[in-house]
Design a protein around this motif. Structure first.
Motif, PDB file in Angstrom:
ATOM      1  N   ALA A 154      -9.138   3.406  -0.698  1.00  0.00           N
ATOM      2  CA  ALA A 154      -8.900   4.560  -1.570  1.00  0.00           C
ATOM      3  C   ALA A 154      -8.147   4.149  -2.833  1.00  0.00           C
ATOM      4  O   ALA A 154      -8.459   4.614  -3.930  1.00  0.00           O
ATOM      5  CB  ALA A 154      -8.133   5.635  -0.801  1.00  0.00           C
ATOM      6  N   ILE A 155      -7.168   3.278  -2.682  1.00  0.00           N
ATOM      7  CA  ILE A 155      -6.394   2.833  -3.841  1.00  0.00           C
ATOM      8  C   ILE A 155      -7.267   1.998  -4.778  1.00  0.00           C
ATOM      9  O   ILE A 155      -7.227   2.175  -5.998  1.00  0.00           O
ATOM     10  CB  ILE A 155      -5.136   2.062  -3.397  1.00  0.00           C
ATOM     11  CG1 ILE A 155      -4.133   3.056  -2.793  1.00  0.00           C
ATOM     12  CG2 ILE A 155      -4.512   1.289  -4.560  1.00  0.00           C
ATOM     13  CD1 ILE A 155      -2.952   2.428  -2.101  1.00  0.00           C
ATOM     14  N   GLU A 156      -8.083   1.105  -4.215  1.00  0.00           N
ATOM     15  CA  GLU A 156      -8.998   0.322  -5.058  1.00  0.00           C
ATOM     16  C   GLU A 156      -9.941   1.239  -5.826  1.00  0.00           C
ATOM     17  O   GLU A 156     -10.188   1.026  -7.015  1.00  0.00           O
ATOM     18  CB  GLU A 156      -9.813  -0.653  -4.201  1.00  0.00           C
ATOM     19  CG  GLU A 156      -9.079  -1.912  -3.826  1.00  0.00           C
ATOM     20  CD  GLU A 156      -9.961  -2.895  -3.055  1.00  0.00           C
ATOM     21  OE1 GLU A 156     -11.118  -2.551  -2.713  1.00  0.00           O
ATOM     22  OE2 GLU A 156      -9.480  -4.006  -2.798  1.00  0.00           O
ATOM     23  N   GLU A 157     -10.467   2.249  -5.152  1.00  0.00           N
ATOM     24  CA  GLU A 157     -11.381   3.189  -5.803  1.00  0.00           C
ATOM     25  C   GLU A 157     -10.660   3.954  -6.922  1.00  0.00           C
ATOM     26  O   GLU A 157     -11.200   4.133  -8.013  1.00  0.00           O
ATOM     27  CB  GLU A 157     -11.945   4.174  -4.776  1.00  0.00           C
ATOM     28  CG  GLU A 157     -12.979   5.100  -5.353  1.00  0.00           C
ATOM     29  CD  GLU A 157     -13.587   5.980  -4.283  1.00  0.00           C
ATOM     30  OE1 GLU A 157     -13.345   7.197  -4.337  1.00  0.00           O
ATOM     31  OE2 GLU A 157     -14.289   5.452  -3.407  1.00  0.00           O
ATOM     32  N   PHE A 158      -9.439   4.392  -6.665  1.00  0.00           N
ATOM     33  CA  PHE A 158      -8.649   5.091  -7.678  1.00  0.00           C
ATOM     34  C   PHE A 158      -8.449   4.193  -8.898  1.00  0.00           C
ATOM     35  O   PHE A 158      -8.631   4.622 -10.038  1.00  0.00           O
ATOM     36  CB  PHE A 158      -7.289   5.512  -7.109  1.00  0.00           C
ATOM     37  CG  PHE A 158      -6.350   6.050  -8.149  1.00  0.00           C
ATOM     38  CD1 PHE A 158      -6.379   7.388  -8.500  1.00  0.00           C
ATOM     39  CD2 PHE A 158      -5.456   5.212  -8.804  1.00  0.00           C
ATOM     40  CE1 PHE A 158      -5.525   7.882  -9.481  1.00  0.00           C
ATOM     41  CE2 PHE A 158      -4.602   5.689  -9.787  1.00  0.00           C
ATOM     42  CZ  PHE A 158      -4.636   7.030 -10.126  1.00  0.00           C
ATOM     43  N   GLU A 159      -8.047   2.946  -8.656  1.00  0.00           N
ATOM     44  CA  GLU A 159      -7.772   2.027  -9.763  1.00  0.00           C
ATOM     45  C   GLU A 159      -9.018   1.755 -10.591  1.00  0.00           C
ATOM     46  O   GLU A 159      -8.935   1.649 -11.825  1.00  0.00           O
ATOM     47  CB  GLU A 159      -7.177   0.726  -9.223  1.00  0.00           C
ATOM     48  CG  GLU A 159      -5.773   0.904  -8.680  1.00  0.00           C
ATOM     49  CD  GLU A 159      -5.170  -0.338  -8.048  1.00  0.00           C
ATOM     50  OE1 GLU A 159      -3.929  -0.411  -7.979  1.00  0.00           O
ATOM     51  OE2 GLU A 159      -5.937  -1.235  -7.613  1.00  0.00           O
ATOM     52  N   LYS A 160     -10.177   1.673  -9.967  1.00  0.00           N
ATOM     53  CA  LYS A 160     -11.426   1.472 -10.708  1.00  0.00           C
ATOM     54  C   LYS A 160     -11.796   2.728 -11.488  1.00  0.00           C
ATOM     55  O   LYS A 160     -12.174   2.661 -12.654  1.00  0.00           O
ATOM     56  CB  LYS A 160     -12.569   1.116  -9.753  1.00  0.00           C
ATOM     57  CG  LYS A 160     -12.539  -0.299  -9.270  1.00  0.00           C
ATOM     58  CD  LYS A 160     -13.702  -0.576  -8.338  1.00  0.00           C
ATOM     59  CE  LYS A 160     -13.580  -1.938  -7.703  1.00  0.00           C
ATOM     60  NZ  LYS A 160     -14.602  -2.163  -6.682  1.00  0.00           N
ATOM     61  N   GLN A 161     -11.693   3.879 -10.819  1.00  0.00           N
ATOM     62  CA  GLN A 161     -12.101   5.152 -11.448  1.00  0.00           C
ATOM     63  C   GLN A 161     -11.249   5.467 -12.676  1.00  0.00           C
ATOM     64  O   GLN A 161     -11.768   5.908 -13.694  1.00  0.00           O
ATOM     65  CB  GLN A 161     -11.987   6.277 -10.429  1.00  0.00           C
ATOM     66  CG  GLN A 161     -12.396   7.629 -10.980  1.00  0.00           C
ATOM     67  CD  GLN A 161     -12.261   8.733  -9.948  1.00  0.00           C
ATOM     68  OE1 GLN A 161     -11.867   8.514  -8.811  1.00  0.00           O
ATOM     69  NE2 GLN A 161     -12.598   9.939 -10.357  1.00  0.00           N
ATOM     70  N   LEU A 221       0.829  -1.207   0.000  1.00  0.00           N
ATOM     71  CA  LEU A 221       0.000   0.000   0.000  1.00  0.00           C
ATOM     72  C   LEU A 221       0.864   1.258   0.000  1.00  0.00           C
ATOM     73  O   LEU A 221       0.584   2.224  -0.705  1.00  0.00           O
ATOM     74  CB  LEU A 221      -0.933   0.004   1.211  1.00  0.00           C
ATOM     75  CG  LEU A 221      -1.963  -1.122   1.282  1.00  0.00           C
ATOM     76  CD1 LEU A 221      -2.762  -1.028   2.576  1.00  0.00           C
ATOM     77  CD2 LEU A 221      -2.885  -1.090   0.073  1.00  0.00           C
ATOM     78  N   TYR A 222       1.932   1.243   0.801  1.00  0.00           N
ATOM     79  CA  TYR A 222       2.800   2.411   0.890  1.00  0.00           C
ATOM     80  C   TYR A 222       3.485   2.678  -0.458  1.00  0.00           C
ATOM     81  O   TYR A 222       3.628   3.828  -0.869  1.00  0.00           O
ATOM     82  CB  TYR A 222       3.836   2.227   1.999  1.00  0.00           C
ATOM     83  CG  TYR A 222       4.466   3.527   2.422  1.00  0.00           C
ATOM     84  CD1 TYR A 222       3.791   4.414   3.250  1.00  0.00           C
ATOM     85  CD2 TYR A 222       5.738   3.876   1.979  1.00  0.00           C
ATOM     86  CE1 TYR A 222       4.359   5.616   3.634  1.00  0.00           C
ATOM     87  CE2 TYR A 222       6.315   5.077   2.357  1.00  0.00           C
ATOM     88  CZ  TYR A 222       5.624   5.943   3.186  1.00  0.00           C
ATOM     89  OH  TYR A 222       6.193   7.141   3.556  1.00  0.00           O
ATOM     90  N   THR A 223       3.853   1.623  -1.150  1.00  0.00           N
ATOM     91  CA  THR A 223       4.465   1.763  -2.476  1.00  0.00           C
ATOM     92  C   THR A 223       3.484   2.404  -3.451  1.00  0.00           C
ATOM     93  O   THR A 223       3.857   3.266  -4.254  1.00  0.00           O
ATOM     94  CB  THR A 223       4.926   0.386  -3.000  1.00  0.00           C
ATOM     95  OG1 THR A 223       5.901  -0.134  -2.094  1.00  0.00           O
ATOM     96  CG2 THR A 223       5.519   0.482  -4.399  1.00  0.00           C
ATOM     97  N   LYS A 224       2.232   2.005  -3.379  1.00  0.00           N
ATOM     98  CA  LYS A 224       1.213   2.590  -4.259  1.00  0.00           C
ATOM     99  C   LYS A 224       0.979   4.061  -3.924  1.00  0.00           C
ATOM    100  O   LYS A 224       0.801   4.885  -4.828  1.00  0.00           O
ATOM    101  CB  LYS A 224      -0.085   1.787  -4.181  1.00  0.00           C
ATOM    102  CG  LYS A 224       0.040   0.418  -4.839  1.00  0.00           C
ATOM    103  CD  LYS A 224      -1.249  -0.353  -4.799  1.00  0.00           C
ATOM    104  CE  LYS A 224      -1.082  -1.689  -5.519  1.00  0.00           C
ATOM    105  NZ  LYS A 224      -2.357  -2.358  -5.768  1.00  0.00           N
TER     106      LYS A 224
END
Length: 117
Positions: A105-112, A24-27
């Motif tokens: 938040a990262i999952e949402e970003f990747e989908k959006q 997660l930190y890398t992302k």
């Protein structure tokens, strides 16, 4: 929306050392360097604010062999208090809630943006 509505009002910052899953930190690092003109710390505060607003507590599984490392963070006091309320309500540690917030938040970003970090 006014020109300055995108910015947070001043709030006391609390220094906390919290483990964050390395993946997660890398992302977050990629987002901070390649997508948004902001720090990882500010991205983390945004993740916390969003999970407090939505209460979308979606547990995820760490990949086998994945580790979490301590990171020194500056968290807005009001947001940390919100995390404490979620901790009490859902009986989850601050560490888990923070990582859930970042993962969501990262999952949402990747989908959006149809982009895998």
């Amino acid at each position: 929306m006014g020109a300055f509505d995108r910015f947070w009002e001043r709030d006391e910052l609390i220094k906390k050392s919290i483990p964050i899953d390395n993946k997660l930190y890398t992302k977050l690092d990629k987002l901070s360097k390649n997508k948004y003109h902001t720090s990882k710390n500010q991205l983390i505060n945004a993740c916390i604010e969003y999970i407090i607003e939505t209460e979308n507590i979606k547990v995820y599984k760490m990949e086998e062999g994945e580790i979490a490392e301590q990171h020194s963070l500056l968290i807005r006091k009001s947001l940390f208090e919100g995390l404490e309320k979620l901790r009490d309500k859902y009986n989850l540690s601050i560490y888990k809630l923070l990582n859930i917030a970042i993962n969501n938040a990262i999952e949402e970003f990747e989908k959006q943006f149809n982009e895998v970090l």
